[in-house]
Design a protein around this motif. Structure first.
Motif, PDB file in Angstrom:
ATOM      1  N   ASN A 318       3.761  14.702  11.145  1.00 52.79           N
ATOM      2  CA  ASN A 318       4.498  14.915   9.896  1.00 52.79           C
ATOM      3  C   ASN A 318       3.679  14.585   8.642  1.00 52.79           C
ATOM      4  O   ASN A 318       4.177  14.728   7.517  1.00 52.79           O
ATOM      5  N   MET A 319       2.455  14.144   8.833  1.00 53.91           N
ATOM      6  CA  MET A 319       1.604  13.822   7.676  1.00 53.91           C
ATOM      7  C   MET A 319       1.079  15.105   7.037  1.00 53.91           C
ATOM      8  O   MET A 319       0.720  16.060   7.734  1.00 53.91           O
ATOM      9  N   SER A 320       1.016  15.094   5.729  1.00 54.38           N
ATOM     10  CA  SER A 320       0.501  16.261   5.004  1.00 54.38           C
ATOM     11  C   SER A 320      -1.022  16.229   5.004  1.00 54.38           C
ATOM     12  O   SER A 320      -1.647  15.229   5.385  1.00 54.38           O
ATOM     13  N   SER A 321      -1.617  17.309   4.534  1.00 54.33           N
ATOM     14  CA  SER A 321      -3.079  17.381   4.448  1.00 54.33           C
ATOM     15  C   SER A 321      -3.620  16.310   3.511  1.00 54.33           C
ATOM     16  O   SER A 321      -4.662  15.692   3.767  1.00 54.33           O
ATOM     17  N   THR A 322      -2.895  16.070   2.415  1.00 57.77           N
ATOM     18  CA  THR A 322      -3.308  15.041   1.450  1.00 57.77           C
ATOM     19  C   THR A 322      -3.245  13.656   2.081  1.00 57.77           C
ATOM     20  O   THR A 322      -4.149  12.826   1.894  1.00 57.77           O
ATOM     21  N   LYS A 333      -0.231   1.901   6.403  1.00 59.89           N
ATOM     22  CA  LYS A 333       1.013   2.524   5.946  1.00 59.89           C
ATOM     23  C   LYS A 333       1.585   3.467   7.006  1.00 59.89           C
ATOM     24  O   LYS A 333       2.811   3.544   7.189  1.00 59.89           O
ATOM     25  N   TYR A 334       0.720   4.183   7.695  1.00 55.46           N
ATOM     26  CA  TYR A 334       1.178   5.201   8.647  1.00 55.46           C
ATOM     27  C   TYR A 334       1.130   4.749  10.116  1.00 55.46           C
ATOM     28  O   TYR A 334       1.798   5.341  10.964  1.00 55.46           O
ATOM     29  N   ALA A 335       0.354   3.743  10.393  1.00 63.68           N
ATOM     30  CA  ALA A 335       0.249   3.272  11.783  1.00 63.68           C
ATOM     31  C   ALA A 335       1.477   2.450  12.168  1.00 63.68           C
ATOM     32  O   ALA A 335       2.084   1.789  11.320  1.00 63.68           O
ATOM     33  N   ASN A 336       1.845   2.507  13.442  1.00 64.72           N
ATOM     34  CA  ASN A 336       2.923   1.634  13.939  1.00 64.72           C
ATOM     35  C   ASN A 336       2.507   0.175  13.794  1.00 64.72           C
ATOM     36  O   ASN A 336       3.320  -0.688  13.468  1.00 64.72           O
TER      37      ASN A 336
END
Length: 345
Positions: A318-322, A333-336
Motif C-alpha cells: 500500500n506504500m506509494s512510489s514517494t 514509520k512503516y515497519a511493524n
C-alpha cells in the motif's frame, strides 16, 4: 505306531481272503476285506499299493491254478481297482519336491516357492506336506517356521509400514492366514500411497520454495546498490505459520561511520522495494543488517545484527512510489518493528 496297525490290518485282510476261499458266500468276510482295504490306503498309501499289487499278482496265479476261479476273478478285479485308487491317492498327496530336492536348490529356486504368488507354489507345497514346506522355509530364511510369530488382526490394523513385519512373518502370515494377509497388504499399500503422495507434495513445496527464494534474491539483488550492502541470505517459509521470509543483508564496510549507517538504512529500503517487486506471496518478512562490531573487550563479532526489522507485506504493497523513495528516512514509520543497535548511533 502306523507300522503296527498296518500289520494288524494286513493280517485281517489276508485272513478274510483265506476264509472267503472256504466259503465265497460269507458276507462278513467280504465286508471285512473292503474295510481293511480302505484302512490300509488311509494309513499308508505307499505300502498299501505294494500289498495290493502283490495280492493282484497272487490272484492271477491262483486264477489259473486253483479250482475256485470265481473267487480269484473277483479278487483280481477288486485289488486291481484298489491298486489304481491307492496309486492315485499316493500321487496326489506326495509332495512335488523332497528335502533332497530342496538341498540342491539355488536361492532363486527356493525364492520361487517362498515369494512367487503367480502359481502359488509355496501354498501348494504347504498343503501337500507341511514338514517339507517348513524345511524349505528354514533353508531359505535360516529360521524355524514354528518359532516365527505372526501378528493378530489388532496388530495388523496398527501397521503403517511394510518394514514393521519381517519377511519371515509376512510369508507365514500369507500361508496361514491369507485373509488377514490381504488386509495387511491393503493397509500397507494405503500407507505407502499416502507416503508417496506426501513425498510428492513435499517435493512440490520444496520446488515452489526454492523458486520463491530465487525470485526474492533476484529482485532484491536488482534493487540493492552495491555501495549499500550485499545479500547474505534469503530464506522463504511456507508452513503453518504462514508465508514468511527471513532476509539478512551484509553492510558495506570500509566507509565512514555516517556513510556506513546511512548505507545500511538505504540497504533496508532497497530490500523492501525488492521484496515488493518480486511479487512473491508473503504475509510478513524480516530484514536484518549485519556488520562487524567490536565489543568492550576488543573481540569482533563479524555478524552482529546492527539493524533488525519486521515488515507486513500488506503495508508495503500500500506504500506509494514517494513513500518508497523516502523510505530510508522513515523505516520505523512503516515497519511493524524496527530497531537499530547503538553501534550505529
Amino acid at each position: 505306531m502306523k507300522s503296527f496297525f498296518f500289520i494288524i490290518i494286513l493280517v485281517l485282510l489276508l485272513f478274510s481272503i483265506f476264509e472267503l476261499n472256504k466259503d465265497i458266500t460269507d458276507k462278513k468276510y467280504k465286508l471285512l476285506i473292503v474295510l481293511t482295504t480302505i484302512l490300509l490306503v488311509c494309513i499308508t498309501p505307499l505300502y498299501s499299493i505294494l500289498c495290493f499289487f502283490a495280492i493282484f499278482l497272487v490272484s492271477i496265479f491262483l486264477l489259473f491254478t486253483k479250482k475256485n476261479k470265481r473267487l480269484w476273478k473277483h479278487m483280481l478285479l477288486f485289488f486291481g481297482i484298489a491298486f489304481l485308487v491307492a496309486a492315485i491317492i499316493f500321487t496326489s498327496i506326495t509332495p512335488s519336491i523332497t528335502k533332497s530336492d530342496i538341498d540342491n536348490m539355488s536361492d532363486d529356486e527356493k525364492m520361487e516357492y517362498i515369494y512367487d504368488a503367480d502359481d502359488d507354489k509355496g501354498k501348494k507345497l504347504y498343503e501337500e506336506d507341511k514338514d517339507i514346506y517348513k524345511y524349505l522355509f528354514k533353508k531359505y530364511f535360516d529360521k524355524d517356521y514354528d518359532l516365527v510369530k505372526i501378528p493378530n488382526e489388532k496388530t495388523i490394523n496398527k501397521i503403517k509400514d511394510s518394514n514393521e513385519l519381517s519377511p519371515e512373518q509376512s510369508t507365514k502370515l500369507e500361508i496361514e492366514k491369507p485373509k488377514l494377509y490381504d488386509k495387511y497388504l491393503e493397509t500397507v499399500d494405503t500407507s505407502f500411497d499416502e507416503e508417496i503422495e506426501k513425498e510428492q507434495e513435499d517435493t512440490e513445496d520444496t520446488e515452489d520454495t526454492e523458486s520463491d527464494e530465487d525470485k526474492l534474491k533476484d529482485s532484491i539483488d536488482s534493487e540493492l546498490t552495491s555501495g549499500h550492502g550485499s545479500i547474505k541470505s534469503v530464506d522463504y517459509y511456507n508452513d503453518s505459520l504462514g508465508e514468511n521470509a527471513v532476509i539478512v543483508i551484509k553492510g558495506k564496510e570500509n566507509l565512514s561511520d555516517k556513510m556506513t549507517s546511512e548505507g545500511m538504512r538505504y540497504a533496508v529500503a532497497d530490500t523492501v522495494k525488492g521484496v515488493r517487486d518480486s511479487r512473491v506471496s508473503l504475509d510478513t518478512f524480516t530484514i536484518d543488517v549485519i556488520y562487524p562490531v567490536e565489543d568492550d573487550t576488543g573481540n569482533t563479532n563479524h555478524d552482529f545484527h546492527v539493524i533488525k526489522s519486521e515488515w507486513s507485506m500488506n503495508t508495503v504493497k500500500n506504500m506509494s512510489s514517494t513513500d518508497l523513495e523516502l523510505l530510508n528516512t522513515d523505516l520505523d514509520k512503516y515497519a511493524n518493528s524496527y530497531d537499530e543497535s547503538t553501534a550505529l548511533k
